[in-house]
Design an enzyme around this catalytic site. Structure first.
Site, PDB file in Angstrom:
ATOM      1  N   GLU A 176       0.827  -1.205   0.000  1.00  0.00           N
ATOM      2  CA  GLU A 176       0.000   0.000   0.000  1.00  0.00           C
ATOM      3  C   GLU A 176       0.863   1.258   0.000  1.00  0.00           C
ATOM      4  O   GLU A 176       0.608   2.205   0.757  1.00  0.00           O
ATOM      5  CB  GLU A 176      -0.942   0.012   1.197  1.00  0.00           C
ATOM      6  CG  GLU A 176      -1.912  -1.153   1.178  1.00  0.00           C
ATOM      7  CD  GLU A 176      -3.000  -1.075   2.245  1.00  0.00           C
ATOM      8  OE1 GLU A 176      -2.955  -0.191   3.111  1.00  0.00           O
ATOM      9  OE2 GLU A 176      -3.905  -1.927   2.189  1.00  0.00           O
ATOM     10  N   GLU A 211      -4.133  -9.014   0.432  1.00  0.00           N
ATOM     11  CA  GLU A 211      -4.534  -8.805   1.827  1.00  0.00           C
ATOM     12  C   GLU A 211      -6.057  -8.842   1.843  1.00  0.00           C
ATOM     13  O   GLU A 211      -6.696  -8.108   1.082  1.00  0.00           O
ATOM     14  CB  GLU A 211      -4.015  -7.447   2.293  1.00  0.00           C
ATOM     15  CG  GLU A 211      -3.739  -7.389   3.759  1.00  0.00           C
ATOM     16  CD  GLU A 211      -3.075  -6.075   4.137  1.00  0.00           C
ATOM     17  OE1 GLU A 211      -1.977  -5.772   3.609  1.00  0.00           O
ATOM     18  OE2 GLU A 211      -3.655  -5.348   4.942  1.00  0.00           O
TER      19      GLU A 211
HETATM   20  C1  GAL Z   1      -4.126  -2.649   5.438  1.00  0.00           C
HETATM   21  C2  GAL Z   1      -2.635  -2.540   5.728  1.00  0.00           C
HETATM   22  C3  GAL Z   1      -2.235  -3.406   6.905  1.00  0.00           C
HETATM   23  C4  GAL Z   1      -3.184  -3.181   8.032  1.00  0.00           C
HETATM   24  C5  GAL Z   1      -4.569  -3.524   7.572  1.00  0.00           C
HETATM   25  C6  GAL Z   1      -5.619  -3.451   8.644  1.00  0.00           C
HETATM   26  O1  GAL Z   1      -4.574  -1.609   4.666  1.00  0.00           O
HETATM   27  O2  GAL Z   1      -1.909  -2.951   4.611  1.00  0.00           O
HETATM   28  O3  GAL Z   1      -0.931  -3.086   7.279  1.00  0.00           O
HETATM   29  O4  GAL Z   1      -3.100  -1.855   8.402  1.00  0.00           O
HETATM   30  O5  GAL Z   1      -4.924  -2.613   6.560  1.00  0.00           O
HETATM   31  O6  GAL Z   1      -6.890  -3.706   8.100  1.00  0.00           O
END
Ligand code: GAL
Length: 830
Positions: free
Chosen positions: A438, A514
């Site tokens: 990100e 993710e």
């Molecule tokens: C994502 C990020 C992670 C964590 C996660 C929590 O956007 O890449 O590091 O913050 O959100 O939902």
């Protein structure tokens, strides 16, 4: 050779290697772990670099060591007024606990004496740090030998010209952590191992081999081994490299001897053939090792071992991801590096336990968010069978946090990538590299060029693996060609946009890099049971009905739908396998929350309900039948109390106190949840029991699971994950202490304070209860039960014999468990 092999075992077990001076001088190479005899202090003492500095008043520590995990927790430790853009926040608010609420910020020094057996004229010495948090400056005998700012990376320095042979030398390391340097708890100090490697002048350097398997079929695998050789004085006799490959049983399966000719420069290329190779996969993690001996004339000058696996994989627009020719989707989790109550101090037993739990869940892949992992994790993934996405950075040029990696990016990004790839590129578990998570540069002019540059660096160092990145700014990343540059486009939390992204991108596949970020607290259930975003409660907990998410995230089921329906989706990496210190969303602004709620398992590694939802899907060969919530709700009599069942059986019937509530079958026509869970939404609570009876596809009753209403807390029950420990001073048993009623039912709301005492050949190491809002210190031998349970960590000493853990609690019958510490091999120290 044995020495190198035993060192690898020693590194994995974190034990020390016995080397008498005589034995050492007879060896071509000695490798030592520098674990003991360190002195540590917080604060800045520039004079501490000098040998004359007096450190007697400093704390005696052994490493791996995390200076901040002993607390105390305090919201002032990491108070920040920030707007978290990744979380779609519109204005800055005051946040505590975002990085764990622990005192990691500031400067710390470590010092140690170094008397190096076998170091003499004609020898070289290298210090290898697996990671140091952070901004390491390393001094030997008062002179700085080098520095490395990024706390997650491995790095090494040649200290030959700094060392005095035959006498005590002074090693000093200064570390410094800035405020607002991270989005989670980074840890502090020499939290990973430090190695001292002594070689001859002619030697194979750190990470000096690169092994690939360019051709694999049922009859044979071609193995190409490139070995670098360094020498300052020039070789006195012709160099020759003799390599043998051994299989997992130690049988030699291929050998080659290669002279170094003038045209080779300082690199040997060796090509070997392994007949009828056994292929590495998560299900069959078969390893081979290439043992190399470097000769100058007839004299052995160095030896080096390269463990590896034989496997092929492909990412392809028509077949997706295939491993050894078999299509599969990644059943992965993202994990941060901390080990809950141990903090970031690396411990092999703790890692092995995490992987054991993940294996049981059916997980086959790990993304090392958002940084380079400990080398021990990579080796364990080779051995236990997990595919790795090794990640490098959470930011590039454009910052996410005020003092994050962006300050180092221009000068260090290439060096950091090179070390990451060189260290881990021989590991069969490593399947892809991630150049970032990100990164705001997705939206910046030139961001695509940066992505290309970084990807090119990784390709240059390892042409055999693809590069990915986790993208959240999908529109920007597609519009400005950031996403199209990557070998594998990875999207974070965008299941509803996969079809659109795939349509616009050239690759023909994409990855859920993710996913989910569902929040829950183990054993906590909230009513009414509804889907909710950013939901907060007065007790700083989230509901374990697995329906609560963040404004950017999803329930597991929403991701499952697209994973199942869209063939071009390569799999997913769930955020996260385990809760971690810091990022207490949705309670970022509500101290005392200071650890995450995202984990499939809590901070103590205890499975939340969600564990069984994933297990039912990912581990089809083991039956899963799990029912929730608990059934002890005094005061809820007659009120709607939904019952969910996570199972890989197609249908089940629910009984409340013996009365059928009907049969539920998974269905593809309703909500995403209806497809993956069995739900009885209108059940009225009555004390007694709930029981689910599962039916197979033919409608036959095949399994059942019952949850009973608990009475008053009566006794403590202990369940240990292991009964035999290795007496290496490091090994751990995880003992779950449950508060139960007289009939042995878990008291699911019990908060009794439990006391731990360990006698015999072990010591109490830490406790954790998974409560993200608890300020109790992990290393104190007492902790309150959270939802009826606490985890106690018992550590082996270097003594063998029985270890007893006794757990007591006021008004509860106490419990004792006996473990056995067994003799460690190779135990001794430098
Ligand atoms: C994502 C990020 C992670 C964590 C996660 C929590 O956007 O890449 O590091 O913050 O959100 O939902």
């Amino acid at each position: 050779m044995n020495l190198v092999r035993s060192w690898r075992a020693a590194a994995l077990c974190s034990v020390f290697l016995l080397l008498t001076t005589h034995a050492a001088s007879a060896q071509a190479r000695q490798e030592y772990l520098l674990n003991t005899d360190w002195r540590f202090t917080k604060g800045d003492f520039p004079e501490a670099a000098k040998p004359t500095f007096k450190d007697a008043s400093w704390q005696k520590v052994s490493i791996p060591h995390d200076w901040a995990i002993y607390g105390p927790f305090d919201g002032n430790n990491d108070l920040q007024a920030v707007k978290i853009e990744q979380n779609n926040e519109q204005k800055a608010t005051l946040k505590a606990g975002r990085t764990g609420g622990l005192p990691f910020i500031g400067t710390g020094w470590y010092r140690r004496q170094l008397t190096v057996p076998g170091f003499a004229a004609g020898k070289r010495a290298v210090l290898l740090f697996d990671g140091a948090m952070s901004d390491a400056h390393v001094f030997v005998n008062g002179r700085e030998v080098g520095s490395w700012p990024y706390g997650y990376n491995s790095f090494y320095f040649d200290i030959t010209s700094f060392l005095q042979p035959g006498t005590a030398n002074t090693l000093a390391v200064r570390l410094q952590n800035q405020a607002e340097s991270s989005r989670w708890y980074p840890g502090a100090g020499l939290y990973r191992n430090v190695h001292l490697i002594v070689t001859n002048d002619v030697h194979i350097p750190v990470w000096g081999t690169y092994l690939t398997t360019p051709e694999i079929n049922a009859e044979y695998a071609k193995v190409k081994l490139k070995t670098r050789v360094e020498m300052t004085a020039g070789a006195t006799a012709p160099l020759r490299l003799q390599t043998e490959i051994r299989d997992a049983a130690g049988q030699v399966v291929a050998t080659v001897a290669t002279p170094l000719t003038a045209t080779d420069g300082q690199e040997f290329e060796q090509n070997l053939v392994v007949k009828a190779p056994k292929l590495w996969s998560p299900e069959t993690p078969v390893l081979y090792t290439a043992y190399s001996k470097l000769y100058a004339g007839e004299e052995l000058r160095d030896e080096y071992s390269t463990p590896f696996g034989i496997r092929s994989f492909k990412f392809d627009a028509t077949t997706g991801f295939t491993l050894n020719g078999q299509p599969r989707k990644f059943k992965g989790v993202c994990n941060h590096h901390d080990l809950g109550p141990l903090g970031t101090a690396i411990n092999v037993a703790a890692l092995r336990r995490q992987l054991t739990l993940l294996k049981d869940m059916g997980c086959d892949a790990i993304r090392t968010t958002h940084n380079m992992p400990a080398p021990e994790l990579v080796s364990l993934c080779d051995e236990m069978g997990f595919m790795l996405m090794v990640e490098s950075f959470d930011e590039w040029k454009t910052p996410k946090v005020k003092n994050g990696y962006s300050q180092y990016f221009d000068q260090w990004a290439e060096k950091d990538l090179v070390n990451m790839v060189h260290r881990d590129r021989n590991h069969p578990s490593v399947i892809m590299w991630s150049i970032g998570n990100e990164v705001p540069d997705q939206s910046m002019p030139g961001g695509n060029k940066l992505a290309k540059q970084l990807q090119n660096i990784v390709h240059r160092e390892d042409p055999t693996r693809p590069v990915t990145a986790g993208m959240d700014r999908i529109d920007d990343a597609i519009k400005n060609n950031f996403a199209s540059v990557l070998d594998i486009p990875g999207f974070n939390y965008k299941p509803h946009r996969y079809p659109e992204a795939n349509g616009k991108l050239p690759q023909g596949f994409l990855l859920g890099s993710e996913t989910a970020s569902t929040v829950s607290s183990r054993g906590v259930y909230k009513f009414p049971v509804v889907n909710a975003k950013d939901k907060k409660y007065d007790d700083n907990q989230s509901s374990s009905y697995d329906l609560e998410v963040c404004n950017w995230s999803q329930t597991p089921d929403e991701e499952f739908v697209v994973q199942d329906d869209l063939p071009y989706v390569l799999g997913e990496f769930v955020w996260t396998g385990f809760d971690y210190l810091g990022e207490p969303t949705p309670y970022d602004e509500k101290w005392p929350s200071h650890s995450s709620y995202f984990g499939i398992m809590d901070l103590a590694g205890m499975p939340k309900d969600r564990f069984y939802l994933y297990r039912a899907r990912w581990n089809p060969s083991s039956p899963t039948l799990h029912v929730l919530p608990h059934w002890t709700w005094p005061g809820r009599e007659g009120q709607t109390t939904p019952v969910f069942c996570y199972t890989n059986y197609p249908s089940a019937e629910l009984f409340v106190n013996g009365k059928s509530q009907g049969r539920q079958t998974k269905s593809t026509t309703g909500t995403p949840q209806a497809r993956y869970r069995l739900m009885w939404n209108d059940v009225k609570y009555a004390p007694g029991s709930i029981k689910v009876v599962a039916y197979d596809a033919q409608g036959k009753a095949v399994a059942e699971e019952e949850v009973k209403t608990a009475g008053q807390p009566h006794h403590i029950r202990l369940i240990t994950d292991r009964t035999a420990l290795t007496a290496d001073g490091q090994d751990l048993a995880y003992v779950t202490a449950r508060v139960e009623d007289a009939q042995g039912t878990l008291c699911p709301e019990a908060t009794n304070q439990l006391q731990f005492s360990v006698s015999g050949a072990g010591r109490f190491r830490a406790a954790a209860n998974g409560n993200a809002a608890s300020l109790e210190l992990f290393h104190e031998p007492r902790m309150k039960a959270f939802q009826g349970q606490v985890m106690a960590l018992v550590q082996a000493t270097s003594q063998t014999g029985p270890i007893q853990l006794k757990v007591t609690g006021k008004g509860l019958k106490s419990a004792v468990v006996t473990l056995q510490a067994e003799r460690a091999t190779n135990q001794a120290k430098l």
